[in-house]
Design a protein around this motif. Structure first.
Motif, PDB file in Angstrom:
ATOM      1  N   LYS A 185       7.020  -4.744 -10.276  1.00 43.64           N
ATOM      2  CA  LYS A 185       7.996  -4.668  -9.188  1.00 43.64           C
ATOM      3  C   LYS A 185       7.612  -5.040  -7.851  1.00 43.64           C
ATOM      4  O   LYS A 185       6.626  -4.428  -7.398  1.00 43.64           O
ATOM      5  CB  LYS A 185       8.792  -3.291  -9.100  1.00 43.64           C
ATOM      6  N   LEU A 186       8.646  -5.705  -7.078  1.00 37.66           N
ATOM      7  CA  LEU A 186       8.437  -6.075  -5.776  1.00 37.66           C
ATOM      8  C   LEU A 186       9.457  -5.398  -4.846  1.00 37.66           C
ATOM      9  O   LEU A 186      10.832  -5.470  -5.507  1.00 37.66           O
ATOM     10  CB  LEU A 186       8.626  -7.446  -5.707  1.00 37.66           C
ATOM     11  N   SER A 187       9.456  -4.665  -3.883  1.00 44.38           N
ATOM     12  CA  SER A 187      10.476  -4.333  -2.846  1.00 44.38           C
ATOM     13  C   SER A 187      11.157  -5.483  -2.148  1.00 44.38           C
ATOM     14  O   SER A 187      10.386  -6.572  -2.049  1.00 44.38           O
ATOM     15  CB  SER A 187       9.976  -3.220  -1.967  1.00 44.38           C
ATOM     16  N   PRO A 188      12.453  -5.155  -1.995  1.00 44.50           N
ATOM     17  CA  PRO A 188      13.018  -6.320  -0.791  1.00 44.50           C
ATOM     18  C   PRO A 188      11.984  -6.719   0.375  1.00 44.50           C
ATOM     19  O   PRO A 188      12.117  -7.985   0.609  1.00 44.50           O
ATOM     20  CB  PRO A 188      14.355  -5.517  -0.405  1.00 44.50           C
ATOM     21  N   LEU A 189      11.508  -5.886   0.977  1.00 43.36           N
ATOM     22  CA  LEU A 189      10.784  -6.083   2.171  1.00 43.36           C
ATOM     23  C   LEU A 189       9.388  -6.923   1.374  1.00 43.36           C
ATOM     24  O   LEU A 189       9.108  -7.826   2.351  1.00 43.36           O
ATOM     25  CB  LEU A 189      10.246  -4.769   2.879  1.00 43.36           C
ATOM     26  N   GLN A 190       8.894  -6.568   0.490  1.00 43.24           N
ATOM     27  CA  GLN A 190       7.629  -7.245  -0.016  1.00 43.24           C
ATOM     28  C   GLN A 190       8.256  -8.787  -0.197  1.00 43.24           C
ATOM     29  O   GLN A 190       7.585  -9.915   0.095  1.00 43.24           O
ATOM     30  CB  GLN A 190       7.273  -7.162  -1.139  1.00 43.24           C
ATOM     31  N   ILE A 191       9.457  -9.073  -0.805  1.00 38.12           N
ATOM     32  CA  ILE A 191      10.096 -10.322  -1.033  1.00 38.12           C
ATOM     33  C   ILE A 191      10.234 -11.123   0.196  1.00 38.12           C
ATOM     34  O   ILE A 191       9.920 -12.095   0.384  1.00 38.12           O
ATOM     35  CB  ILE A 191      11.163 -10.372  -2.027  1.00 38.12           C
ATOM     36  N   PHE A 192      10.672 -10.241   1.331  1.00 36.49           N
ATOM     37  CA  PHE A 192      11.083 -10.945   2.623  1.00 36.49           C
ATOM     38  C   PHE A 192       9.581 -11.479   3.083  1.00 36.49           C
ATOM     39  O   PHE A 192       9.545 -12.551   3.719  1.00 36.49           O
ATOM     40  CB  PHE A 192      11.674  -9.777   3.454  1.00 36.49           C
ATOM     41  N   TRP A 224       6.262 -14.234 -14.128  1.00 37.15           N
ATOM     42  CA  TRP A 224       5.424 -13.765 -15.261  1.00 37.15           C
ATOM     43  C   TRP A 224       5.167 -11.945 -14.889  1.00 37.15           C
ATOM     44  O   TRP A 224       5.401 -11.385 -15.895  1.00 37.15           O
ATOM     45  CB  TRP A 224       4.283 -14.246 -15.231  1.00 37.15           C
ATOM     46  N   GLY A 225       5.015 -11.769 -13.546  1.00 37.53           N
ATOM     47  CA  GLY A 225       4.700 -10.466 -13.347  1.00 37.53           C
ATOM     48  C   GLY A 225       6.039  -9.414 -13.469  1.00 37.53           C
ATOM     49  O   GLY A 225       5.665  -8.379 -14.206  1.00 37.53           O
ATOM     50  N   MET A 226       7.266  -9.715 -13.233  1.00 39.40           N
ATOM     51  CA  MET A 226       8.390  -9.106 -13.623  1.00 39.40           C
ATOM     52  C   MET A 226       8.610  -8.952 -15.076  1.00 39.40           C
ATOM     53  O   MET A 226       9.083  -7.800 -15.545  1.00 39.40           O
ATOM     54  CB  MET A 226       9.494  -9.715 -13.039  1.00 39.40           C
ATOM     55  N   LEU A 227       8.370  -9.690 -15.874  1.00 42.42           N
ATOM     56  CA  LEU A 227       8.209  -9.757 -17.300  1.00 42.42           C
ATOM     57  C   LEU A 227       7.375  -8.833 -17.798  1.00 42.42           C
ATOM     58  O   LEU A 227       7.691  -8.239 -18.848  1.00 42.42           O
ATOM     59  CB  LEU A 227       8.070 -11.181 -17.924  1.00 42.42           C
ATOM     60  N   ASP A 228       6.179  -8.599 -17.099  1.00 46.01           N
ATOM     61  CA  ASP A 228       5.299  -7.792 -17.398  1.00 46.01           C
ATOM     62  C   ASP A 228       5.435  -6.359 -16.899  1.00 46.01           C
ATOM     63  O   ASP A 228       4.491  -5.564 -16.956  1.00 46.01           O
ATOM     64  CB  ASP A 228       3.950  -8.155 -17.272  1.00 46.01           C
ATOM     65  N   GLY A 229       6.610  -6.128 -15.905  1.00 49.11           N
ATOM     66  CA  GLY A 229       6.773  -4.585 -15.604  1.00 49.11           C
ATOM     67  C   GLY A 229       6.347  -4.587 -14.192  1.00 49.11           C
ATOM     68  O   GLY A 229       6.518  -3.475 -13.662  1.00 49.11           O
ATOM     69  N   ALA A 236       0.645  -1.038   0.060  1.00 47.06           N
ATOM     70  CA  ALA A 236       0.000   0.076  -0.117  1.00 47.06           C
ATOM     71  C   ALA A 236       0.843   1.328  -0.022  1.00 47.06           C
ATOM     72  O   ALA A 236       0.679   2.246  -0.822  1.00 47.06           O
ATOM     73  CB  ALA A 236      -1.027  -0.044   1.099  1.00 47.06           C
ATOM     74  N   ALA A 237       2.076   1.287   0.571  1.00 44.76           N
ATOM     75  CA  ALA A 237       2.757   2.495   0.576  1.00 44.76           C
ATOM     76  C   ALA A 237       3.869   2.353  -0.592  1.00 44.76           C
ATOM     77  O   ALA A 237       3.979   3.630  -1.061  1.00 44.76           O
ATOM     78  CB  ALA A 237       3.933   2.069   1.945  1.00 44.76           C
ATOM     79  N   LEU A 238       4.119   1.454  -1.081  1.00 49.21           N
ATOM     80  CA  LEU A 238       5.033   1.437  -2.342  1.00 49.21           C
ATOM     81  C   LEU A 238       4.049   1.766  -3.674  1.00 49.21           C
ATOM     82  O   LEU A 238       4.450   2.272  -4.409  1.00 49.21           O
ATOM     83  CB  LEU A 238       5.444   0.021  -2.675  1.00 49.21           C
TER      84      LEU A 238
END
Length: 291
Positions: A268-275, A261-266, A141-143
């Motif tokens: 983005k995920l932040s490091p915190l979201q990946i964590f 697939w999402g990254m191929l489509d543009g 929500a913040a990103l």
């Protein structure tokens, strides 16, 4: 192939198919509305299944139909629309991670409603997973302030529906083969899906000259036949040869494919979201730990 090998083969196959479903929904929504996507997906799947497996309906007995109705509504009809609406407002990769809550809900409702076992380690897994989910939603929500993360609640509700579906298939439809269950589900959904579609402007605005619409219908056809009809049959087979919690664990492999697939489509995920996603997967691992 042994029973154990079959379980893992089906799990990996489903992760590839369902992990690709989120980007297919996102692409299909370029030409249709969320309501139309949900309804058309059910109609396409129903036509496919009734074309290739009409004889499977003969195996359904009177005692089964009540649960066929319940699983059709909770495992397909309601989630189909909820996912379509959610993807219009938040990234498909985030939706796939939130879908990982399904094993938690499968365990919780399996224990509370269906009388399946519950371990302390699994409770810890649930709590860890919920922490990861909260971080994921708040950071998202913040990103992405332009995205409405209240729509994440739709995925949580859908995961509850999937949880009830898995537990019902295991407890009440275990004597019915997987293809019969899925075909029965979509036979019952034809009329409701058509009625829903008729209340949109799909038929009045449909045109073969509309290239965007035709592309959307192409994505929908793949999503319906492979991602719904065939995949749900495999999933029900997996529930039969394993258990509801193991089967719903496919949702923690799905994000790996969906994020690709999402990254191929543009997206983005932040490091915190990946964590946060890793925290959710850790929680699911604990939920599925046998000892």
């Amino acid at each position: 192939m042994s029973n154990q090998q079959q379980k893992w083969f089906y799990l990996c196959l489903l992760s590839l198919v369902w992990g690709s479903s989120f980007i297919l929904m996102k692409k299909a929504l370029l030409g249709v509305t969320p309501i139309q996507l949900g309804a058309l997906r059910m109609l396409f799947t129903a036509i496919f299944l009734l074309s290739v497996a009409p004889k499977s309906l003969k195996k359904i007995q009177k005692k089964h139909y009540k649960y066929i109705v319940y699983t059709a509504l909770l495992g397909t009809f309601i989630p189909g629309f909820l996912f379509a609406f959610a993807i219009t407002s938040i990234d498909s990769s985030i939706v796939s991670i939130l879908n990982s809550l399904t094993p938690f809900n499968t365990l919780i409702f399996g224990a509370i409603v269906f009388g399946f076992g519950f371990k302390r380690t699994q409770l810890y897994g649930i709590l860890i997973g919920l922490i990861g989910t909260l971080i994921l939603i708040l950071k998202g929500a913040a990103l992405n302030p332009n995205q409405n993360y209240w729509f994440a609640l739709l995925i949580i509700v859908a995961s509850v529906g999937y949880a009830f579906n898995a537990n019902m298939v295991k407890k009440y439809l275990n004597d019915l083969n997987a293809l019969s269950i899925v075909t029965g589900n979509f036979l019952l959904l034809i009329i409701p899906a058509f009625v829903v579609l008729a209340f949109t402007d799909f038929f009045s605005t449909f045109s073969f000259q509309n290239e965007v619409l035709m592309q959307s219908l192409g994505y929908l056809a793949i999503l319906s036949i492979v991602g719904t009809g065939i995949a749900k049959t495999i999933y029900n087979k997996l529930v039969h040869i394993s258990d509801p919690v193991f089967s719903s664990s496919v949702t923690y492999l799905i994000p790996l494919v969906a994020i690709f697939w999402g990254m191929l489509d543009g997206e983005k995920l932040s490091p915190l979201q990946i964590f946060a996603g890793i925290i959710i997967l850790l929680g699911v691992y604990l939920v599925n730990k046998k000892k």
